[in-house]
Motif scaffolding. Structure first.
Motif, PDB file in Angstrom:
ATOM      1  N   ILE B 204    -115.425  54.856  25.558  1.00  0.00           N
ATOM      2  CA  ILE B 204    -114.324  54.403  24.717  1.00  0.00           C
ATOM      3  C   ILE B 204    -114.763  53.230  23.861  1.00  0.00           C
ATOM      4  CG2 ILE B 204    -111.970  53.509  24.681  1.00  0.00           C
ATOM      5  CD1 ILE B 204    -111.497  54.767  27.349  1.00  0.00           C
ATOM      6  N   VAL B 205    -114.540  53.360  22.557  1.00  0.00           N
ATOM      7  CA  VAL B 205    -114.721  52.222  21.657  1.00  0.00           C
ATOM      8  C   VAL B 205    -113.345  51.646  21.410  1.00  0.00           C
ATOM      9  CG1 VAL B 205    -115.422  51.516  19.352  1.00  0.00           C
ATOM     10  CG2 VAL B 205    -116.674  53.316  20.524  1.00  0.00           C
ATOM     11  N   GLU B 206    -113.145  50.385  21.657  1.00  0.00           N
ATOM     12  CA  GLU B 206    -111.790  49.844  21.555  1.00  0.00           C
ATOM     13  C   GLU B 206    -111.768  48.394  21.106  1.00  0.00           C
ATOM     14  OE1 GLU B 206    -108.522  51.668  21.508  1.00  0.00           O
ATOM     15  OE2 GLU B 206    -108.524  49.515  21.177  1.00  0.00           O
ATOM     16  N   HIS B 207    -110.735  48.060  20.359  1.00  0.00           N
ATOM     17  CA  HIS B 207    -110.489  46.661  20.031  1.00  0.00           C
ATOM     18  C   HIS B 207    -109.644  45.992  21.104  1.00  0.00           C
ATOM     19  CE1 HIS B 207    -111.144  47.619  15.578  1.00  0.00           C
ATOM     20  NE2 HIS B 207    -112.235  47.155  16.135  1.00  0.00           N
ATOM     21  N   ASP B 208    -108.779  46.803  21.690  1.00  0.00           N
ATOM     22  CA  ASP B 208    -107.882  46.275  22.710  1.00  0.00           C
ATOM     23  C   ASP B 208    -108.682  46.078  23.996  1.00  0.00           C
ATOM     24  OD1 ASP B 208    -105.960  45.671  24.482  1.00  0.00           O
ATOM     25  OD2 ASP B 208    -104.699  47.415  24.100  1.00  0.00           O
ATOM     26  N   LEU B 209    -109.228  44.876  24.177  1.00  0.00           N
ATOM     27  CA  LEU B 209    -110.141  44.645  25.296  1.00  0.00           C
ATOM     28  C   LEU B 209    -109.439  44.787  26.647  1.00  0.00           C
ATOM     29  CD1 LEU B 209    -112.341  41.747  23.907  1.00  0.00           C
ATOM     30  CD2 LEU B 209    -112.777  44.190  23.910  1.00  0.00           C
ATOM     31  N   GLU B 210    -108.127  44.491  26.690  1.00  0.00           N
ATOM     32  CA  GLU B 210    -107.389  44.648  27.950  1.00  0.00           C
ATOM     33  C   GLU B 210    -107.587  46.043  28.517  1.00  0.00           C
ATOM     34  OE1 GLU B 210    -106.058  42.531  29.690  1.00  0.00           O
ATOM     35  OE2 GLU B 210    -105.762  40.809  28.373  1.00  0.00           O
ATOM     36  N   LEU B 211    -107.490  47.012  27.603  1.00  0.00           N
ATOM     37  CA  LEU B 211    -107.618  48.404  28.016  1.00  0.00           C
ATOM     38  C   LEU B 211    -109.014  48.678  28.591  1.00  0.00           C
ATOM     39  CD1 LEU B 211    -106.108  51.435  26.661  1.00  0.00           C
ATOM     40  CD2 LEU B 211    -108.557  51.443  26.303  1.00  0.00           C
ATOM     41  N   ILE B 212    -110.021  48.095  27.937  1.00  0.00           N
ATOM     42  CA  ILE B 212    -111.397  48.276  28.402  1.00  0.00           C
ATOM     43  C   ILE B 212    -111.548  47.675  29.813  1.00  0.00           C
ATOM     44  CG2 ILE B 212    -113.794  47.568  27.994  1.00  0.00           C
ATOM     45  CD1 ILE B 212    -113.041  49.506  25.901  1.00  0.00           C
ATOM     46  N   TRP B 213    -111.081  46.418  29.951  1.00  0.00           N
ATOM     47  CA  TRP B 213    -111.243  45.752  31.263  1.00  0.00           C
ATOM     48  C   TRP B 213    -110.534  46.555  32.354  1.00  0.00           C
ATOM     49  CZ3 TRP B 213    -114.850  43.526  29.204  1.00  0.00           C
ATOM     50  CH2 TRP B 213    -114.777  42.543  28.222  1.00  0.00           C
TER      51      TRP B 213
END
Lengths: 284, 249, 334, 230
Positions: B204-213
């Motif tokens: 996943i490439v994402e700006h929303d880092l919350e989602l990544i974490w």
């Protein structure tokens, strides 16, 4: 060597209307990004305006050129304001803009036929003189046409590449958003560009019969080669259109001198398809 | 499935490369994140991996346990058929196809669209229809037999189109942008299930880092065209370089 | 009667061409502006093989189709990856080349002198025209049925997807170039077959039959009729060729003075209609979601419009005749 | 000077920015946020290249919500996009000349000032803008905006993709323009530290929402990390 010299000479004489048409067509193509078939009728109408002023109103042959060209410019602006701009505002895609321009082209051409008939209309020519020029023959009209085309083409070139207005046109074609935030009103500039292109087209029409005649089909017969030259010349470069039209003229007369005239067109058309393919089809 | 990059680089103008990855592997940990500040080269990397962009140097290989496919000579449709699929960052769609037709298009294996097939009545494939129904039951569209209307519906359709292809490796390019929160949660849940069932690996490439974490097992940090750091979300979050590159601190 | 049969046959040829263009442009988004080139190639090739080499119709048709398929495939390879404006220019250039070659290659085509006589393929004494018409009719009906199936099929769906967003279709694993190339080759070859059938219909071929107006007439029909609707091509040809070339030119009681203007008025109106449609109803007469009921209503409207046109034409003619009569009377008096 | 009330904006089907409120005075006003926060969308909307979906925009007391981009430029707002911020087929001199279309002072005078500020541009004045390096391109873009003699410059991530040395030079020039010409600047940046060094006030965006509006000095690292979700 004679064949090269002859090709260049005949080519320049023959290409002179093409040069103006290609430059004018390229301007519109560069700015609005679509192929305008109705530009052919712009040429035709230019020639008819000249006939009207020359024969109808009895204006001097050379004097008639100027108002005729201006009228052609107005026609061009009218097609932009009433047909093309509304279509662009409605988000008509480039390939559909072309169909639209074909429709307009039919409308103008056969409207003209209904109005003046399908026959040739002749201008009242001044007496024809015949000149020998480096062993090559040319009429005074041919030479005057060539000289006028050179003057107009250089002026157009100067306008596009050396003036502030030229910067504005090129800037707008390059990056419309950035042009807007530089304070350029795209609509105002477009109207002027369509006018200039229309004048160039009108002049091209007047010269294409070497001042002799006008015919409703003349623009249509020229538009294909104009489009080709302009596209081969590269990404909407007016400079390129100037060069490509001269090259096309010389190449045509060269092939005509060594074979059948129609083969010249076949060769040009094949070269055109080949160049498109080579370039990967980047037209705009 | 794993993607392996070897000496991969891309420069548009001579000199300064937008991306330069001497070596790197994506997809070892099931669900991975790829993050980085603007201009880090994330989109370029995605394009290179799916063969939409040709690399200046280097190669990409796709390993699925037994075989290794070199992606360099392949076209983008070949890559998709190998099971490597990407969702789109910008909204993409077929404006004349209804939601259902769009899913049918994706679900139909290529090669079944034949001229003779036109004469046979094969437009409905029971298995495909069932699968589409299941997706449409889980993800609600305003009118599943009509067209995707809002940006959110289009974005969701884009993701479902990729899911129904049954990829073995899915690259998701900013899946949350334009998607309502509850739909994002449901999408991530679906992705989580597929990864858990070992049906696919996901990056996943994402700006929303919350989602990544929250969702990723492993995170790659890309900056200035290079993978600067990779590790578990915890490690990456702690890493000073990450904050520095994001915020200049 | 024979002339009507000829006109109706020609109408079918136009429908066939518009159907093929519908696949190329309406479904796949390939703007083929060289329709007359493919059609003209088939027409002249079949004609030349029959007249100069005394080949049978079937043999000539097969040979012509094979060669045209090869040419279309090659051309497709060169241009189908290009952007739309470039495809458009290249196909125009192709048709211009065919038109020029017909004039220059006199040894085969007889140039401007003209090539003839080409006989009908089905030779039953006295019924040749009817049989030829029937052949074309079967051809067009078959194509229409296939088109209807195509619209609901997987292939049709894929074609529409390619038209809408080729890159996205490719990312779903579809070999979009191959689909375009095959479809282009097949439809272009069928355009050539329609040309071959037109050769017998025309009997005598001259280069001025291969003019860009044919391409544009087909385009206008398709765009007016509705480029994305299976019935669009047929509808478009009816409202253009059907109304003008058959109904008005053959049946409308138009005075000879007025009749010479009709073709020009027709082309003027084609242009005006095209402009109006693109500005006010870009999808054409039949929207892609138009139902049969809508079509019926449309036909009724079209008939009403035609009647209106005819009445106008009649009144104009009547007035013209009146003026003419008055003038003649005045001349006589003088 | 510039008052933004309840602004929302976006592209196509997607609303990117929701309900943004702030006003810019005579200052360097920074807009910070991670990528995807909506900084570029905000600046593009302020430049009127994107229509507002809601809210209003007032410039020096006049409502400019419906004003067109070119009229707003003439009213004194310059905009430097993040990408495509020069005319690639025009020379450096021509790019600057186009910037000088608006404004009343003699063009040559302004041109001399810009060349003074960015001597590199003077060296390359006949080169096509498309052939410049990234840093030179940014300088040209800023130079083109300064040519307009604006009262306010909207500057979208000038540091993106630049080497640290160039970033330093650029920020120095920005501070210089503020100090010597009195021009106000809205500076969208991801690079928070450099920005905070020059900015007076800061608007932090997070996923399209207004996260906080604060004096640059008062903003601490923790608040920022929260907004960036790190």
């Amino acid at each position: 060597m004679w064949i090269i010299r002859d090709s260049i000479f005949i080519g320049l004489l023959e290409a002179s209307p093409l040069i103006l048409a290609a430059m004018g067509f390229t301007l519109i193509y560069y700015l609005n990004g679509f192929i305008n078939f109705a530009y052919g009728e712009n040429m035709t109408f230019g020639a008819y305006f000249a006939v009207m002023l020359n024969v109808g109103l009895g204006l001097n042959f050379y004097v008639a050129i100027i108002p005729a060209a201006l009228l052609a410019g107005c026609l061009s602006v009218a097609t932009y304001l009433f047909i093309f701009r509304p279509a662009l505002n409605r988000g008509v895609k480039p390939s559909e803009m072309i169909i639209l321009s074909v429709g307009l082209s039919f409308m103008l051409r056969y409207g003209l036929v209904l109005f003046v008939g399908a026959e040739n209309a002749y201008l009242n020519e001044p007496p024809i003189g015949f000149y020998n020029f480096m062993g090559l023959g040319a009429t005074n009209l041919q030479l005057i046409a060539l000289i006028l085309v050179i003057i107009f083409a250089l002026n157009l070139y100067w306008l596009i590449y050396k003036t502030n207005f030229g910067e504005v046109i090129r800037g707008l074609a390059n990056n419309e958003d950035l042009a807007q935030v530089s304070g350029i009103n795209p609509h105002k500039v477009s109207v002027r560009v369509w006018f200039i292109a229309g004048v160039a087209g009108g002049l091209s029409g007047i010269f294409s019969g070497v001042f002799a005649l006008a015919n409703p089909q003349m623009g249509w017969n020229l538009i294909l080669i104009t489009i080709m030259v302009s596209i081969v010349a590269g990404v909407g470069s007016v400079r390129g259109a100037l060069i490509a039209s001269i090259v096309a003229g010389i190449l045509t007369s060269f092939i005509t001198l060594i074979s059948k005239p129609l083969y010249a067109e076949v060769v040009l058309l094949l070269a055109f398809i080949f160049i498109l393919w080579q370039r990967g089809g980047k037209t705009a | 499935m794993k993607l392996h990059m070897q000496g991969l680089s891309k420069s548009y103008h001579a000199g300064h490369p937008v991306l330069d990855v001497p070596e790197g592997t994506l997809g070892e940990y099931g669900l991975e994140g790829l993050i980085g500040p603007n201009g880090a080269g994330k989109s370029t990397m995605m394009g290179l991996l799916t063969r939409r962009i040709a690399p200046s140097t280097g190669s990409v290989t796709l390993e699925d346990g037994k075989t290794t496919h070199r992606l360099n000579p392949l076209k983008s449709h070949d890559v998709a058929r190998l099971g490597l699929v990407k969702t789109n960052q910008r909204i993409q769609g077929f404006e004349s196809l209804t939601i259902r037709d769009s899913l049918r298009l994706a679900a139909t294996p290529f090669g079944q669209e034949t001229y003779r097939g036109v004469l046979r009545d094969t437009t409905m494939d029971a298995a495909i229809e069932t699968e589409i129904d299941a997706y449409l039951a889980r993800f609600k569209f305003d009118d599943p037999d009509g067209f995707a209307k809002s940006g959110g519906e289009k974005k969701l359709l884009d993701i479902l189109r990729c899911m129904i292809l049954k990829p073995r490796m899915l690259l998701m390019d900013e899946p949350t942008a334009g998607l309502p929160d509850d739909v994002t949660q449901e999408v991530m849940k679906l992705v989580g299930e597929k990864v858990k069932a070992k049906e696919m690996t996901v990056v996943i490439v994402e700006h929303d880092l919350e989602l990544i974490w929250k969702h990723c097992k492993y995170v790659h940090f890309l900056s200035e065209g290079a993978i600067l750091f990779h590790g578990t979300p915890k490690d990456v979050k702690k890493n000073r370089v990450v904050a520095e590159k994001y915020m200049g601190i | 009667m024979a002339y009507l049969l000829f006109s109706l046959s020609l109408l079918l040829v136009y429908i066939g061409l518009a159907q093929m263009l519908h696949v190329q442009f309406g479904l796949l988004g390939i703007p083929n502006f060289g329709v007359v080139g493919f059609w003209g190639f088939g027409m002249y090739f079949v004609g030349v093989l029959q007249v100069q080499l005394s080949m049978s119709f079937v043999d000539a048709m097969i040979l012509s189709s094979v060669i045209l398929a090869a040419i279309s495939y090659g051309l497709g390879h060169l241009i189908l990856r290009l952007e739309r404006q470039a495809i458009l220019c290249a196909t125009i250039a192709f048709s211009a080349i065919i038109a020029l070659l017909v004039v220059t290659e006199k040894w085969a085509t007889m140039g401007v002198v003209g090539l003839g006589t080409i006989r009908y393929p089905l030779r039953v004494f006295g019924a040749e025209e009817v049989l030829h018409f029937t052949l074309l009719l079967v051809f067009v009906i078959a194509a229409q049925l296939y088109l209807h199936r195509l619209h609901g099929s997987r292939l049709g769906r894929l074609m529409i997807a390619i038209r809408d967003n080729e890159e996205l279709a490719a990312s779903l694993g579809k070999d979009t170039f191959r689909v375009k190339l095959h479809a282009f080759t097949i439809t272009a070859t069928i355009m050539g077959i329609l040309g071959g059938l037109s050769a017998a219909l025309n009997q005598f071929l001259t280069p001025n039959m291969i003019v860009p107006s044919i391409t544009f007439a087909v385009w206008i029909s398709l765009v007016l009729g509705g480029k994305e609707h299976a019935l669009g091509p047929m509808m478009g040809v009816f409202v253009t060729f059907g109304i003008f070339d058959i109904f008005i030119e053959t049946y409308a009681p138009v005075s000879p003075e007025f009749a010479v203007l009709v073709p020009n008025i027709k082309l003027f109106l084609y242009g005006a209609l095209l402009v109006a449609v693109l500005l006010y109803r870009p999808s054409g007469f039949l929207d892609k979601d138009t139902t049969p009921a809508d079509i019926l209503g449309g036909i009724l409207r079209a008939i009403a419009a035609t009647l209106g046109g005819v009445i106008t034409a009649l009144s104009v003619t009547a007035k013209g005749v009146e003026t003419l009569a008055a003038k003649t009377k005045k001349d006589d008096d003088a | 000077m510039l008052d933004v009330t309840n602004l929302s904006s976006g592209y196509g089907d997607v609303e990117v920015l929701h309900d943004i409120n702030f006003s810019v005075e005579s200052e360097i006003f920074a807009v910070l946020g991670a990528n995807g926060a909506g900084k570029s969308t905000l600046l593009m909307t302020l430049a009127k290249l994107l229509p507002l979906r809601g809210g209003s925009l007032t410039w020096q007391g006049t409502d400019v919500t419906q004003t067109r981009a070119y009229d707003l430029t003439a009213a004194g707002i310059a905009y430097v996009p993040q990408e495509h911020n020069v005319f690639p087929d025009l020379s450096v001199a021509e790019n600057l000349s186009l910037g000088g279309l608006v404004g009343t002072r003699p063009k040559d005078e302004r041109l001399a000032e810009v060349y003074d500020l960015f001597p590199r541009l003077a060296d390359r004045k006949n080169q096509f803008a498309g052939s410049l390096s990234g840093g030179e391109g940014q300088m040209l873009a800023v130079g083109r905006a300064l040519m307009q003699d604006p009262k306010l410059i909207l500057l979208d991530e000038p540091s993106a993709g630049l080497s640290p040395k160039f970033v330093d030079i650029l920020f120095e020039k920005i501070a210089d323009a503020r100090a010597n010409r009195g021009v106000s600047i809205v500076l969208a940046e991801q690079n928070a530290v450099k920005t905070l060094e020059v900015a007076d006030r800061v608007l932090v965006l997070s996923l399209g929402q207004q996260h906080l509006l604060e004096d640059a000095k008062a903003l601490d690292r923790k608040q920022l990390m929260e907004a960036y979700h790190i």
